[in-house]
Design an enzyme around this catalytic site. Structure first.
Site, PDB file in Angstrom:
ATOM      1  CE  LYS A  11      -3.856  -2.317   2.333  1.00 33.25           C
ATOM      2  NZ  LYS A  11      -4.828  -2.240   3.452  1.00 33.25           N
ATOM      3  CE1 TYR A  51      -9.285  -3.139   0.408  1.00 33.79           C
ATOM      4  CE2 TYR A  51      -8.682  -1.067  -0.628  1.00 33.79           C
ATOM      5  CZ  TYR A  51      -8.329  -2.197   0.076  1.00 33.79           C
ATOM      6  OH  TYR A  51      -7.018  -2.398   0.460  1.00 33.79           O
ATOM      7  CG  PHE A  59     -13.376   2.414   7.332  1.00 33.40           C
ATOM      8  CD1 PHE A  59     -12.814   1.817   6.215  1.00 33.40           C
ATOM      9  CD2 PHE A  59     -14.187   1.647   8.161  1.00 33.40           C
ATOM     10  CE1 PHE A  59     -13.039   0.481   5.922  1.00 33.40           C
ATOM     11  CE2 PHE A  59     -14.412   0.307   7.878  1.00 33.40           C
ATOM     12  CZ  PHE A  59     -13.847  -0.275   6.750  1.00 33.40           C
ATOM     13  NE  ARG A 104      -2.512  -5.884   7.132  1.00 27.34           N
ATOM     14  CZ  ARG A 104      -3.671  -6.363   6.682  1.00 27.34           C
ATOM     15  NH1 ARG A 104      -4.338  -7.275   7.388  1.00 27.34           N
ATOM     16  NH2 ARG A 104      -4.155  -5.960   5.523  1.00 27.34           N
ATOM     17  CG  ASN A 114      -3.719  -2.588   6.955  1.00 26.16           C
ATOM     18  OD1 ASN A 114      -3.520  -2.192   5.813  1.00 26.16           O
ATOM     19  ND2 ASN A 114      -4.794  -3.264   7.293  1.00 26.16           N
ATOM     20  CG  HIS A 117      -5.134  -6.396  -0.494  1.00 23.57           C
ATOM     21  ND1 HIS A 117      -6.386  -6.486   0.079  1.00 23.57           N
ATOM     22  CD2 HIS A 117      -5.140  -7.261  -1.540  1.00 23.57           C
ATOM     23  CE1 HIS A 117      -7.114  -7.364  -0.612  1.00 23.57           C
ATOM     24  NE2 HIS A 117      -6.375  -7.847  -1.601  1.00 23.57           N
ATOM     25  CD  GLU A 128      -8.452  -9.512  -3.816  1.00 23.96           C
ATOM     26  OE1 GLU A 128      -9.249  -8.918  -3.093  1.00 23.96           O
ATOM     27  OE2 GLU A 128      -7.366  -9.979  -3.394  1.00 23.96           O
TER      28      GLU A 128
END
Ligand code: UDP
Ligand code: MG
Length: 155
Positions: A11, A51, A59, A104, A114, A117, A128
Site C-alpha cells: 500500500k 473494496y 471509513f 503488520r 496497515n 493487502h 483479484e
C-alpha cells in the site's frame, strides 16, 4: 494441497516509508515465487471494485483517499497454499492486534495504514489477480529453488 496464486498489494504507506523491499524479501524468503510484479496508481473506480465489500462504511472515503495517494506495488505470489500462507504472514487488519513476526505486527500500528493487502480466499485471489494483471503480465518461470520449497506431494 495445491500450488496457489495470491494477489498482494504493497500500500502507499509501504512506499512512503521505504519498506517495500523488506516486505518483498520476506515473501521471497518464505519460499513463495513471484510470478507477477507491477506498480499501479489506483483510482476511485478501481478502489470501488477492489473494496466493494466496504463501500458505505464510515471509513471508506478515507480508505480511498489513502489508497490513491501514491502508487501501490502489486505482486502475484505463487506457492503451496499461498493464499492462507500470505494472509497469515500479514496478520490481522488492525495492526495493533497483529503478532510480532507478522508484516503488520512488525511494521504498523494502524488499522488503515496497515502496509499490505492480501487475497482472503482462493476464489477472491483468482478475481483479484485478474483485476490487476493481464495474462501476459504473469510469468510461469521455472524456479530451480522450487524443488525445495515444498515436497512434490505438497504442491
Ligand atoms: N480499513 C480501515 N478501517 C477499518 C477496516 C478496514 O481503514 O475499520 C481498511 C484497511 O486498510 C484494510 C482495508 O480497509 O486493510 C480492507 O479491509 P478488510 O476488512 O478487507 O481487511 P484486510 O482484508 O485488509 O485485512
Ligand atoms: Mg480484505
Amino acid at each position: 494441497m495445491a500450488e496457489e496464486r495470491t494477489l498482494i498489494l504493497l500500500k502507499p504507506d509501504a512506499l512512503q516509508r521505504g519498506i517495500t523491499g523488506k516486505i518483498i524479501s520476506r515473501i521471497e524468503e518464505r519460499g513463495l515465487q513471484i510470478v507477477g510484479l507491477r506498480m499501479i496508481e489506483l483510482d476511485d473506480v478501481k478502489c470501488k471494485e477492489h473494496y466493494s465489500h466496504l463501500v458505505g462504511k464510515p471509513f471508506y472515503p478515507k480508505l480511498v483517499e489513502f489508497m490513491t495517494s501514491a502508487p501501490v506495488i502489486a505482486l502475484v505470489a505463487q506457492g503451496a497454499e499461498a493464499v492462507k500462507v500470505v494472509r497469515e504472514m500479514c496478520g490481522p487488519t488492525n495492526a495493533r492486534n497483529a503478532p510480532a513476526g507478522t508484516i503488520r505486527g512488525d511494521y504498523s500500528l494502524s488499522t488503515q495504514y496497515n502496509v499490505i493487502h492480501a487475497s482472503d480466499s482462493l476464489e477472491t485471489a483468482k478475481k483479484e489477480v485478474a483485476r490487476f494483471f493481464a495474462d501476459v503480465q504473469i510469468f510461469a518461470w521455472n524456479r530451480e529453488l522450487s524443488k525445495f520449497t515444498a515436497a512434490e506431494d505438497e504442491k
